[in-house]
Scaffold this motif. Structure first.
Motif, mmCIF file in Angstrom:
data_model
loop_
_atom_site.group_PDB
_atom_site.id
_atom_site.type_symbol
_atom_site.label_atom_id
_atom_site.label_comp_id
_atom_site.label_asym_id
_atom_site.label_seq_id
_atom_site.Cartn_x
_atom_site.Cartn_y
_atom_site.Cartn_z
ATOM 1 N N ASP A 24 56.740 93.009 -66.786
ATOM 2 C CA ASP A 24 55.826 92.120 -65.656
ATOM 3 C C ASP A 24 56.521 91.691 -65.365
ATOM 4 O O ASP A 24 56.437 91.184 -63.409
ATOM 5 C CB ASP A 24 54.211 92.104 -66.809
ATOM 6 C CG ASP A 24 53.637 91.363 -65.431
ATOM 7 O OD1 ASP A 24 52.772 92.085 -65.026
ATOM 8 O OD2 ASP A 24 53.343 90.727 -65.367
ATOM 9 N N ILE A 25 56.934 90.218 -65.793
ATOM 10 C CA ILE A 25 57.034 89.140 -64.984
ATOM 11 C C ILE A 25 58.528 89.576 -64.374
ATOM 12 O O ILE A 25 58.855 89.455 -63.061
ATOM 13 C CB ILE A 25 57.733 87.831 -66.222
ATOM 14 C CG1 ILE A 25 56.480 87.638 -66.872
ATOM 15 C CG2 ILE A 25 58.844 87.230 -65.791
ATOM 16 C CD1 ILE A 25 57.230 87.011 -68.185
ATOM 17 N N GLU A 26 59.475 90.276 -64.645
ATOM 18 C CA GLU A 26 60.558 90.363 -63.719
ATOM 19 C C GLU A 26 60.193 91.713 -63.006
ATOM 20 O O GLU A 26 60.765 91.244 -61.587
ATOM 21 C CB GLU A 26 61.070 91.648 -64.850
ATOM 22 C CG GLU A 26 61.873 90.812 -65.901
ATOM 23 C CD GLU A 26 63.436 91.158 -66.132
ATOM 24 O OE1 GLU A 26 63.240 92.188 -65.982
ATOM 25 O OE2 GLU A 26 64.053 90.891 -67.172
ATOM 26 N N ILE A 27 58.834 92.404 -62.976
ATOM 27 C CA ILE A 27 58.740 93.116 -62.127
ATOM 28 C C ILE A 27 57.553 92.200 -60.796
ATOM 29 O O ILE A 27 57.909 92.592 -58.977
ATOM 30 C CB ILE A 27 58.448 94.452 -62.261
ATOM 31 C CG1 ILE A 27 57.554 95.735 -61.040
ATOM 32 C CG2 ILE A 27 56.568 94.279 -62.552
ATOM 33 C CD1 ILE A 27 57.544 97.124 -61.802
ATOM 34 N N ARG A 28 57.008 91.474 -61.306
ATOM 35 C CA ARG A 28 56.562 90.765 -60.496
ATOM 36 C C ARG A 28 57.587 89.854 -59.624
ATOM 37 O O ARG A 28 57.611 89.639 -58.243
ATOM 38 C CB ARG A 28 55.937 89.625 -60.842
ATOM 39 C CG ARG A 28 54.403 90.299 -61.283
ATOM 40 C CD ARG A 28 53.221 89.943 -61.899
ATOM 41 N NE ARG A 28 52.053 90.617 -62.741
ATOM 42 C CZ ARG A 28 51.037 90.708 -61.689
ATOM 43 N NH1 ARG A 28 51.188 91.585 -60.610
ATOM 44 N NH2 ARG A 28 49.998 91.885 -62.565
ATOM 45 N N ALA A 30 60.035 90.421 -58.873
ATOM 46 C CA ALA A 30 60.908 91.413 -57.820
ATOM 47 C C ALA A 30 60.189 91.635 -56.944
ATOM 48 O O ALA A 30 60.339 91.786 -55.622
ATOM 49 C CB ALA A 30 61.335 92.971 -58.719
ATOM 50 N N ASP A 31 58.833 92.425 -57.093
ATOM 51 C CA ASP A 31 57.927 92.469 -55.952
ATOM 52 C C ASP A 31 57.616 92.149 -55.251
ATOM 53 O O ASP A 31 56.622 92.334 -54.722
ATOM 54 C CB ASP A 31 57.467 94.061 -56.723
ATOM 55 C CG ASP A 31 55.975 94.556 -56.270
ATOM 56 O OD1 ASP A 31 56.931 95.207 -55.410
ATOM 57 O OD2 ASP A 31 54.953 94.957 -56.210
ATOM 58 N N GLU A 32 56.672 90.853 -55.838
ATOM 59 C CA GLU A 32 56.333 89.687 -55.263
ATOM 60 C C GLU A 32 56.636 88.726 -54.634
ATOM 61 O O GLU A 32 56.007 87.807 -54.429
ATOM 62 C CB GLU A 32 54.443 89.580 -56.430
ATOM 63 C CG GLU A 32 54.325 90.762 -56.447
ATOM 64 C CD GLU A 32 52.944 90.289 -57.687
ATOM 65 O OE1 GLU A 32 52.799 89.453 -57.995
ATOM 66 O OE2 GLU A 32 52.105 91.809 -58.557
ATOM 67 N N GLY A 33 57.518 88.789 -55.056
ATOM 68 C CA GLY A 33 58.732 87.447 -54.859
ATOM 69 C C GLY A 33 57.991 86.158 -55.075
ATOM 70 O O GLY A 33 57.994 85.020 -55.216
#
Length: 283
Positions: free
Chosen positions: A111-115, A117-120
């Motif tokens: 979750d942390i990594e995708i946020r 990358a995806d949400e800046g």
């Protein structure tokens, strides 16, 4: 910012039941800082319901690593991060707190990594500093001073009462402890002593509903304080107000505020607050 203490979770122990209060957490507004003390289940919602934006999260102090004091540490910080937290947060806790935080980061790595990358979003791990403490002075900034006293909470070795001093106020939190005479000097003259408390007549109710029988009863008696014990500490220390918190039992309708007041009355006649979730106390 008005100096005040807000009780967010006032129940002793990790179990939660329908209609009952949440486990231990508090918010102390003092010397211009917003200080969270302990992070039991419900702390994030409790803070939000005070009107605080979680992205204002600043300082966190953990008294010990029993789950009813630390289970929502990681989720609180993560939720603050998703609310817009973009500045440093410092967590002060006993030995082992770094491992708790590292374990949480590992459990939410997807979750942390995708946020990020995806949400800046900023790197959550880089926003948080964990400082592990022992007895003595553990924090000083301006006129805000925090001191720790190791208390008696077997089998936990690293459990600490905390004293916060600032803007002319002193607030002491007993943490979880058996009756502990050194707390008298530690809390001497404090404006507020927040002390854990049990009702003797409530122990059988807790044991019956929770299980573990004699073992649980043995732990409660060896590791916690009755309301009368808290009252005696408050009287001997000459504090301005006694606040009963980490209540055992806290969710049994057979016991009311009158029971707590009756237990304290033989030993304490000063200002008394029986903790309940959401209660704010002006300093």
């Amino acid at each position: 910012m008005t100096d005040r203490l807000t009780l967010l979770g006032t129940k002793g122990g990790p179990a939660i039941r329908p209609g009952g209060p949440n486990p231990t957490s508090m918010l102390l507004d003092l010397s211009g800082r917003r200080i969270v003390i302990d992070c039991g289940l419900g702390v994030s919602r409790g803070l939000a319901e005070t009107g605080m934006s979680l992205k204002e999260l600043d300082l966190i102090f953990i008294t010990h690593l029993h789950s009813d004091h630390v289970l929502e540490l990681g989720p609180l910080i993560h939720t603050a991060w998703t609310t817009g937290l973009d500045h440093a947060v410092t967590v002060h806790g006993p030995e082992g707190t770094r491992a708790v935080w590292a374990g949480f980061l590992a459990s939410l790595v997807y979750d942390i990594e995708i946020r990020i990358a995806d949400e800046g979003r900023p790197d959550l791990a880089e926003l948080v500093t964990v400082v592990e403490y022992g007895p003595g002075e553990i924090f000083r900034d301006g006129d805000l001073l925090v001191e720790a006293l190791r208390v008696d909470h077997p089998p936990v070795t690293d459990c600490f009462a905390l004293k916060f001093s600032g803007t002319g106020h002193t607030i002491v939190f007993s943490a979880d402890t058996a009756p502990f005479p050194p707390l008298v000097d530690f809390a001497r003259g404090a404006d507020i002593l927040v002390h854990e408390a049990m009702l003797p007549e409530g122990l059988e109710s807790i044991v019956r509903r929770t299980g573990n029988g004699a073992r649980l009863r043995e732990h409660l008696v060896a590791s916690h304080s009755f309301a009368a014990d808290a009252a005696q500490i408050a009287m001997q220390a000459g504090v301005g107000m006694l606040v009963l918190n980490h209540l055992i039992p806290a969710d049994d309708p057979a016991f009311s505020e009158d029971h707590w007041r009756a237990a304290v009355a033989p030993h304490w006649s000063g200002p008394l607050v029986i903790g309940c979730d959401g209660l704010a106390i002006a300093l």
